[in-house]
Design a protein around this motif. Structure first.
Motif, mmCIF file in Angstrom:
data_model
loop_
_atom_site.group_PDB
_atom_site.id
_atom_site.type_symbol
_atom_site.label_atom_id
_atom_site.label_comp_id
_atom_site.label_asym_id
_atom_site.label_seq_id
_atom_site.Cartn_x
_atom_site.Cartn_y
_atom_site.Cartn_z
ATOM 1 N N TYR A 128 0.691 -1.277 -0.011
ATOM 2 C CA TYR A 128 -0.228 0.383 -0.207
ATOM 3 C C TYR A 128 1.858 1.496 -0.188
ATOM 4 C CZ TYR A 128 1.085 1.903 4.415
ATOM 5 O OH TYR A 128 1.598 2.773 5.877
ATOM 6 N N LYS A 129 0.416 2.126 -0.629
ATOM 7 C CA LYS A 129 0.769 3.469 -0.226
ATOM 8 C C LYS A 129 -0.375 4.635 0.100
ATOM 9 C CE LYS A 129 3.682 7.423 -2.684
ATOM 10 N NZ LYS A 129 4.635 7.433 -3.897
ATOM 11 N N ILE A 130 -0.226 5.454 1.108
ATOM 12 C CA ILE A 130 -1.366 6.334 1.764
ATOM 13 C C ILE A 130 -1.141 7.695 1.706
ATOM 14 C CG2 ILE A 130 -0.886 6.262 4.153
ATOM 15 C CD1 ILE A 130 -4.004 5.841 4.685
ATOM 16 N N ASN A 131 -1.747 8.125 0.861
ATOM 17 C CA ASN A 131 -1.063 10.447 1.892
ATOM 18 C C ASN A 131 -2.614 10.968 1.735
ATOM 19 O OD1 ASN A 131 1.143 12.302 2.527
ATOM 20 N ND2 ASN A 131 -0.414 13.126 0.466
ATOM 21 N N GLY A 132 -2.499 11.928 3.050
ATOM 22 C CA GLY A 132 -3.688 12.717 2.858
ATOM 23 C C GLY A 132 -3.891 13.075 4.677
ATOM 24 N N LYS A 133 -5.259 13.124 4.866
ATOM 25 C CA LYS A 133 -5.755 13.423 6.587
ATOM 26 C C LYS A 133 -7.113 12.523 6.870
ATOM 27 C CE LYS A 133 -8.587 16.703 6.890
ATOM 28 N NZ LYS A 133 -9.156 18.039 6.882
ATOM 29 N N VAL A 134 -6.960 12.115 7.648
ATOM 30 C CA VAL A 134 -8.368 10.892 8.580
ATOM 31 C C VAL A 134 -8.472 11.385 9.460
ATOM 32 C CG1 VAL A 134 -8.417 8.499 9.582
ATOM 33 C CG2 VAL A 134 -7.249 9.042 7.829
ATOM 34 N N LEU A 135 -9.661 11.984 9.704
ATOM 35 C CA LEU A 135 -10.515 12.648 10.442
ATOM 36 C C LEU A 135 -9.674 14.023 11.107
ATOM 37 C CD1 LEU A 135 -11.885 10.043 12.895
ATOM 38 C CD2 LEU A 135 -13.301 10.938 10.781
ATOM 39 N N ILE A 136 -8.643 14.333 11.901
ATOM 40 C CA ILE A 136 -8.441 15.535 12.313
ATOM 41 C C ILE A 136 -6.686 15.218 12.364
ATOM 42 C CG2 ILE A 136 -10.174 15.960 13.521
ATOM 43 C CD1 ILE A 136 -8.440 15.340 16.059
ATOM 44 N N LEU A 137 -6.192 13.805 11.588
ATOM 45 C CA LEU A 137 -4.893 13.417 11.912
ATOM 46 C C LEU A 137 -4.685 13.269 10.105
ATOM 47 C CD1 LEU A 137 -4.745 10.802 15.140
ATOM 48 C CD2 LEU A 137 -4.359 13.611 15.211
ATOM 49 N N PRO A 138 -2.930 13.961 9.859
ATOM 50 C CA PRO A 138 -2.429 13.504 8.643
ATOM 51 C C PRO A 138 -1.493 12.036 9.057
ATOM 52 C CG PRO A 138 -1.105 14.513 10.441
ATOM 53 C CD PRO A 138 -2.608 14.558 10.869
ATOM 54 N N ILE A 139 -1.971 11.329 7.950
ATOM 55 C CA ILE A 139 -1.347 10.139 7.284
ATOM 56 C C ILE A 139 -0.645 10.253 6.158
ATOM 57 C CG2 ILE A 139 -3.320 9.515 6.634
ATOM 58 C CD1 ILE A 139 -2.666 6.360 7.840
ATOM 59 N N GLN A 140 0.207 9.346 6.528
ATOM 60 C CA GLN A 140 1.414 8.689 5.048
ATOM 61 C C GLN A 140 2.545 7.817 5.302
ATOM 62 O OE1 GLN A 140 5.057 8.780 4.367
ATOM 63 N NE2 GLN A 140 5.794 10.120 6.472
ATOM 64 N N GLY A 141 2.426 6.851 4.820
ATOM 65 C CA GLY A 141 3.275 6.397 4.867
ATOM 66 C C GLY A 141 3.088 4.953 3.058
ATOM 67 N N GLN A 142 3.918 3.511 3.769
ATOM 68 C CA GLN A 142 4.298 3.048 2.691
ATOM 69 C C GLN A 142 4.904 1.634 3.073
ATOM 70 O OE1 GLN A 142 5.877 4.627 -1.589
ATOM 71 N NE2 GLN A 142 6.212 2.606 -2.176
ATOM 72 N N GLY A 143 3.944 0.171 2.171
ATOM 73 C CA GLY A 143 4.786 -0.929 2.923
ATOM 74 C C GLY A 143 3.584 -1.973 3.094
ATOM 75 N N HIS A 144 3.494 -1.972 3.960
ATOM 76 C CA HIS A 144 2.154 -3.624 3.851
ATOM 77 C C HIS A 144 1.442 -3.603 4.292
ATOM 78 C CE1 HIS A 144 2.017 -8.283 3.199
ATOM 79 N NE2 HIS A 144 1.097 -7.977 4.195
ATOM 80 N N SER A 145 -0.039 -3.920 4.312
ATOM 81 C CA SER A 145 -1.007 -3.774 4.778
ATOM 82 C C SER A 145 -2.188 -5.154 4.512
ATOM 83 C CB SER A 145 -2.041 -2.461 4.503
ATOM 84 O OG SER A 145 -2.184 -2.973 2.411
ATOM 85 N N ASN A 146 -2.957 -4.281 6.034
ATOM 86 C CA ASN A 146 -3.832 -5.585 5.841
ATOM 87 C C ASN A 146 -5.307 -4.381 6.490
ATOM 88 O OD1 ASN A 146 -5.762 -7.552 6.824
ATOM 89 N ND2 ASN A 146 -4.425 -9.119 7.715
ATOM 90 N N MET A 147 -6.500 -5.048 5.574
ATOM 91 C CA MET A 147 -7.719 -4.475 5.801
ATOM 92 C C MET A 147 -8.935 -5.994 6.400
ATOM 93 S SD MET A 147 -7.513 -1.134 3.586
ATOM 94 C CE MET A 147 -9.645 -0.791 3.536
ATOM 95 N N THR A 148 -9.111 -5.975 7.117
ATOM 96 C CA THR A 148 -9.840 -6.904 7.390
ATOM 97 C C THR A 148 -11.569 -6.812 7.632
ATOM 98 O OG1 THR A 148 -8.484 -8.502 7.751
ATOM 99 C CG2 THR A 148 -10.803 -9.233 9.001
ATOM 100 N N MET A 149 -12.774 -7.389 6.871
ATOM 101 C CA MET A 149 -13.807 -7.007 7.334
ATOM 102 C C MET A 149 -13.896 -8.443 8.043
ATOM 103 S SD MET A 149 -15.374 -5.151 4.417
ATOM 104 C CE MET A 149 -15.030 -3.932 4.291
#
Length: 249
Positions: A128-149
Protein backbone atom coordinates in the motif's frame (compact mmCIF):
# COMPACT_ATOMS: atom_id res chain seq x y z
CA UNK A 1 -15.00 10.83 -4.47
CA UNK A 2 -13.70 8.56 -7.17
CA UNK A 3 -12.24 5.10 -7.57
CA UNK A 4 -9.68 4.59 -10.28
CA UNK A 5 -9.90 1.58 -12.51
CA UNK A 6 -8.23 -1.54 -11.22
CA UNK A 7 -6.85 -4.53 -12.98
CA UNK A 8 -6.61 -8.18 -12.01
CA UNK A 9 -3.16 -9.54 -12.60
CA UNK A 10 -1.91 -13.06 -12.84
CA UNK A 11 -5.36 -14.64 -12.40
CA UNK A 12 -6.67 -15.24 -15.92
CA UNK A 13 -5.34 -18.09 -18.06
CA UNK A 14 -5.11 -17.46 -21.80
CA UNK A 15 -6.99 -20.31 -23.46
CA UNK A 16 -7.15 -21.51 -27.08
CA UNK A 17 -10.55 -21.16 -28.72
CA UNK A 18 -12.64 -24.31 -28.66
CA UNK A 19 -14.03 -25.53 -31.96
CA UNK A 20 -17.36 -23.97 -32.90
CA UNK A 21 -19.17 -27.27 -32.56
CA UNK A 22 -17.50 -28.35 -29.35
CA UNK A 23 -18.95 -27.87 -25.87
CA UNK A 24 -16.94 -26.35 -23.07
CA UNK A 25 -15.33 -29.03 -20.95
CA UNK A 26 -15.76 -28.65 -17.19
CA UNK A 27 -13.45 -30.38 -14.70
CA UNK A 28 -14.13 -34.04 -14.03
CA UNK A 29 -16.90 -34.45 -11.49
CA UNK A 30 -18.14 -30.88 -11.82
CA UNK A 31 -21.91 -30.88 -11.46
CA UNK A 32 -24.10 -28.76 -13.72
CA UNK A 33 -27.56 -27.66 -12.57
CA UNK A 34 -30.85 -27.25 -14.35
CA UNK A 35 -31.96 -23.70 -14.86
CA UNK A 36 -34.13 -22.44 -11.97
CA UNK A 37 -33.00 -25.30 -9.68
CA UNK A 38 -32.28 -23.00 -6.75
CA UNK A 39 -31.06 -25.69 -4.36
CA UNK A 40 -28.63 -27.06 -6.92
CA UNK A 41 -27.37 -23.55 -7.76
CA UNK A 42 -26.83 -22.81 -4.08
CA UNK A 43 -24.87 -26.02 -3.61
CA UNK A 44 -22.85 -25.71 -6.81
CA UNK A 45 -21.78 -22.09 -6.23
CA UNK A 46 -20.76 -23.03 -2.68
CA UNK A 47 -18.81 -26.01 -4.04
CA UNK A 48 -17.12 -23.82 -6.66
CA UNK A 49 -16.01 -21.36 -4.00
CA UNK A 50 -14.74 -24.02 -1.60
CA UNK A 51 -13.42 -26.83 -3.81
CA UNK A 52 -12.41 -24.86 -6.91
CA UNK A 53 -10.93 -21.82 -5.20
CA UNK A 54 -7.80 -22.31 -7.33
CA UNK A 55 -9.93 -21.36 -10.34
CA UNK A 56 -11.29 -23.25 -13.34
CA UNK A 57 -9.18 -22.37 -16.40
CA UNK A 58 -11.52 -24.30 -18.71
CA UNK A 59 -14.24 -21.70 -18.16
CA UNK A 60 -12.01 -18.68 -17.54
CA UNK A 61 -12.77 -18.56 -13.81
CA UNK A 62 -9.95 -16.84 -11.94
CA UNK A 63 -8.42 -18.24 -8.78
CA UNK A 64 -10.73 -17.00 -6.04
CA UNK A 65 -8.84 -17.58 -2.81
CA UNK A 66 -6.65 -15.73 -2.85
CA UNK A 67 -8.06 -13.46 -5.53
CA UNK A 68 -5.03 -11.59 -6.78
CA UNK A 69 -5.46 -7.88 -7.52
CA UNK A 70 -2.61 -6.14 -9.28
CA UNK A 71 -3.74 -2.60 -8.55
CA UNK A 72 -6.58 -0.91 -6.69
CA UNK A 73 -6.72 2.81 -5.93
CA UNK A 74 -9.18 4.51 -3.59
CA UNK A 75 -9.31 8.29 -3.61
CA UNK A 76 -11.52 10.03 -1.06
CA UNK A 77 -11.41 13.79 -1.40
CA UNK A 78 -14.44 15.07 0.48
CA UNK A 79 -15.51 15.29 4.10
CA UNK A 80 -13.51 14.44 7.23
CA UNK A 81 -11.40 11.88 5.36
CA UNK A 82 -9.22 13.12 2.53
CA UNK A 83 -6.81 10.44 1.36
CA UNK A 84 -5.25 8.78 -1.65
CA UNK A 85 -4.85 5.08 -0.89
CA UNK A 86 -3.05 2.95 -3.48
CA UNK A 87 -2.92 -0.85 -3.22
CA UNK A 88 -0.47 -2.87 -5.30
CA UNK A 89 -0.20 -6.66 -5.63
CA UNK A 90 -2.76 -7.42 -2.96
CA UNK A 91 -4.61 -10.66 -2.19
CA UNK A 92 -8.28 -10.86 -1.27
CA UNK A 93 -8.70 -13.92 0.95
CA UNK A 94 -11.72 -15.61 2.49
CA UNK A 95 -13.98 -16.34 -0.49
CA UNK A 96 -13.48 -20.11 -0.16
CA UNK A 97 -15.23 -19.99 3.23
CA UNK A 98 -18.27 -18.13 1.90
CA UNK A 99 -21.84 -19.09 2.75
CA UNK A 100 -24.17 -18.65 -0.22
CA UNK A 101 -27.28 -16.80 0.96
CA UNK A 102 -29.12 -15.96 -2.26
CA UNK A 103 -29.02 -16.88 -5.95
CA UNK A 104 -31.65 -15.64 -8.40
CA UNK A 105 -32.07 -14.86 -12.08
CA UNK A 106 -30.41 -17.87 -13.72
CA UNK A 107 -33.39 -18.51 -15.99
CA UNK A 108 -33.88 -19.51 -19.62
CA UNK A 109 -34.06 -15.84 -20.61
CA UNK A 110 -31.91 -14.07 -18.01
CA UNK A 111 -31.98 -10.32 -17.41
CA UNK A 112 -31.45 -9.49 -13.73
CA UNK A 113 -29.28 -11.72 -11.55
CA UNK A 114 -28.38 -11.62 -7.86
CA UNK A 115 -25.83 -13.35 -5.67
CA UNK A 116 -25.39 -12.84 -1.94
CA UNK A 117 -22.50 -14.24 0.10
CA UNK A 118 -21.52 -14.14 3.75
CA UNK A 119 -17.74 -14.28 4.16
CA UNK A 120 -16.74 -14.99 7.78
CA UNK A 121 -13.39 -13.19 7.43
CA UNK A 122 -12.44 -11.25 4.29
CA UNK A 123 -8.95 -9.76 4.18
CA UNK A 124 -7.18 -7.53 1.67
CA UNK A 125 -3.46 -8.02 2.22
CA UNK A 126 -0.47 -6.61 0.37
CA UNK A 127 1.40 -3.47 -0.57
CA UNK A 128 0.00 0.00 0.00
CA UNK A 129 0.80 3.68 -0.21
CA UNK A 130 -1.27 6.33 1.56
CA UNK A 131 -1.23 10.10 1.87
CA UNK A 132 -3.77 12.56 3.23
CA UNK A 133 -5.84 13.19 6.34
CA UNK A 134 -8.03 10.90 8.44
CA UNK A 135 -10.55 12.83 10.54
CA UNK A 136 -8.27 15.42 12.18
CA UNK A 137 -4.92 13.65 11.74
CA UNK A 138 -2.47 13.62 8.81
CA UNK A 139 -1.43 10.20 7.52
CA UNK A 140 1.29 9.06 5.15
CA UNK A 141 3.26 5.89 4.59
CA UNK A 142 4.16 3.02 2.33
CA UNK A 143 4.60 -0.66 3.11
CA UNK A 144 2.45 -3.70 3.91
CA UNK A 145 -1.23 -3.46 4.76
CA UNK A 146 -4.04 -5.63 6.07
CA UNK A 147 -7.67 -4.57 5.89
CA UNK A 148 -10.04 -7.19 7.32
CA UNK A 149 -13.83 -7.36 7.51
CA UNK A 150 -15.52 -9.81 9.89
CA UNK A 151 -18.91 -11.23 8.85
CA UNK A 152 -18.58 -9.58 5.47
CA UNK A 153 -22.02 -9.60 3.85
CA UNK A 154 -21.66 -9.15 0.09
CA UNK A 155 -24.64 -8.60 -2.18
CA UNK A 156 -24.10 -8.53 -5.95
CA UNK A 157 -26.83 -7.50 -8.37
CA UNK A 158 -26.37 -7.12 -12.10
CA UNK A 159 -28.31 -6.77 -15.34
CA UNK A 160 -27.65 -8.16 -18.79
CA UNK A 161 -29.07 -10.11 -21.70
CA UNK A 162 -28.34 -12.96 -24.08
CA UNK A 163 -26.48 -11.90 -27.21
CA UNK A 164 -25.25 -13.71 -30.31
CA UNK A 165 -21.56 -14.58 -30.05
CA UNK A 166 -18.91 -15.05 -32.74
CA UNK A 167 -19.03 -18.81 -32.04
CA UNK A 168 -22.67 -18.90 -33.21
CA UNK A 169 -24.03 -19.42 -29.70
CA UNK A 170 -25.69 -17.13 -27.19
CA UNK A 171 -23.68 -15.69 -24.31
CA UNK A 172 -24.89 -13.67 -21.36
CA UNK A 173 -23.59 -10.11 -21.66
CA UNK A 174 -23.38 -8.27 -18.36
CA UNK A 175 -24.21 -4.56 -18.50
CA UNK A 176 -23.49 -3.29 -15.01
CA UNK A 177 -22.93 -4.79 -11.59
CA UNK A 178 -23.80 -3.09 -8.32
CA UNK A 179 -22.47 -4.28 -4.97
CA UNK A 180 -23.38 -3.86 -1.34
CA UNK A 181 -21.02 -4.67 1.53
CA UNK A 182 -21.73 -4.76 5.27
CA UNK A 183 -19.57 -5.92 8.15
CA UNK A 184 -19.72 -6.26 11.92
CA UNK A 185 -16.07 -5.25 12.37
CA UNK A 186 -13.42 -3.56 10.25
CA UNK A 187 -9.74 -3.92 11.15
CA UNK A 188 -6.86 -1.94 9.61
CA UNK A 189 -3.12 -2.22 9.93
CA UNK A 190 -0.55 -0.28 7.92
CA UNK A 191 3.15 -0.92 8.42
CA UNK A 192 5.87 1.72 7.99
CA UNK A 193 3.63 4.73 8.50
CA UNK A 194 5.39 8.10 8.86
CA UNK A 195 8.65 6.83 7.35
CA UNK A 196 8.82 3.94 9.79
CA UNK A 197 8.34 5.93 13.01
CA UNK A 198 7.04 3.11 15.22
CA UNK A 199 5.46 5.27 17.91
CA UNK A 200 3.56 7.42 15.41
CA UNK A 201 2.62 4.38 13.33
CA UNK A 202 1.33 2.40 16.32
CA UNK A 203 -0.70 5.39 17.50
CA UNK A 204 -2.24 5.90 14.07
CA UNK A 205 -3.16 2.22 13.69
CA UNK A 206 -4.74 2.32 17.13
CA UNK A 207 -6.65 5.47 16.19
CA UNK A 208 -7.89 3.89 12.94
CA UNK A 209 -9.20 0.81 14.72
CA UNK A 210 -10.74 2.76 17.59
CA UNK A 211 -12.67 4.85 15.04
CA UNK A 212 -13.33 2.14 12.46
CA UNK A 213 -17.07 2.81 12.21
CA UNK A 214 -16.63 6.49 11.30
CA UNK A 215 -13.80 5.69 8.89
CA UNK A 216 -15.71 2.89 7.18
CA UNK A 217 -18.75 5.13 6.80
CA UNK A 218 -16.66 7.63 4.84
CA UNK A 219 -14.71 5.09 2.77
CA UNK A 220 -17.51 2.58 2.15
CA UNK A 221 -18.84 4.00 -1.15
CA UNK A 222 -15.36 3.93 -2.67
CA UNK A 223 -14.60 0.45 -1.29
CA UNK A 224 -17.92 -0.93 -2.54
CA UNK A 225 -17.37 0.53 -6.01
CA UNK A 226 -13.92 -1.03 -6.17
CA UNK A 227 -15.25 -4.45 -5.16
CA UNK A 228 -18.03 -4.15 -7.75
CA UNK A 229 -15.40 -3.69 -10.46
CA UNK A 230 -13.46 -6.71 -9.21
CA UNK A 231 -16.46 -9.06 -9.10
CA UNK A 232 -17.80 -7.83 -12.44
CA UNK A 233 -14.47 -8.72 -14.06
CA UNK A 234 -14.44 -12.20 -12.50
CA UNK A 235 -18.05 -13.05 -13.37
CA UNK A 236 -18.15 -11.54 -16.86
CA UNK A 237 -15.01 -13.47 -17.86
CA UNK A 238 -16.93 -16.72 -17.33
CA UNK A 239 -20.00 -15.51 -19.23
CA UNK A 240 -17.80 -14.28 -22.08
CA UNK A 241 -16.09 -17.66 -22.33
CA UNK A 242 -18.99 -20.10 -21.90
CA UNK A 243 -22.22 -20.14 -23.93
CA UNK A 244 -25.06 -19.57 -21.50
CA UNK A 245 -26.86 -22.87 -22.17
CA UNK A 246 -23.63 -24.79 -21.53
CA UNK A 247 -23.53 -23.50 -17.94
CA UNK A 248 -26.48 -25.80 -17.21
CA UNK A 249 -27.58 -29.38 -17.82
Amino acid sequence: MKVRMLTLGGTMTVLMMLSLCGAVKFPSGYRLCKQDDQKCLFDQIATTLSKHSQGIPEVNLAALDPLKIEKMDIVQGDGPINIELNFKNVDLTGLSESEVKKVTGFTANPTKMELSLLIPVASLVGGYKINGKVLILPIQGQGHSNMTMVNCDVHLKWTGKLVDHANGKKHYQMDKLKAGVDTTRFYMNFSSLFNGDKALGDNMNQFLNDNWQDILKELKPAIVKAFAQIFQKVISNVFDKVPYDELFQ
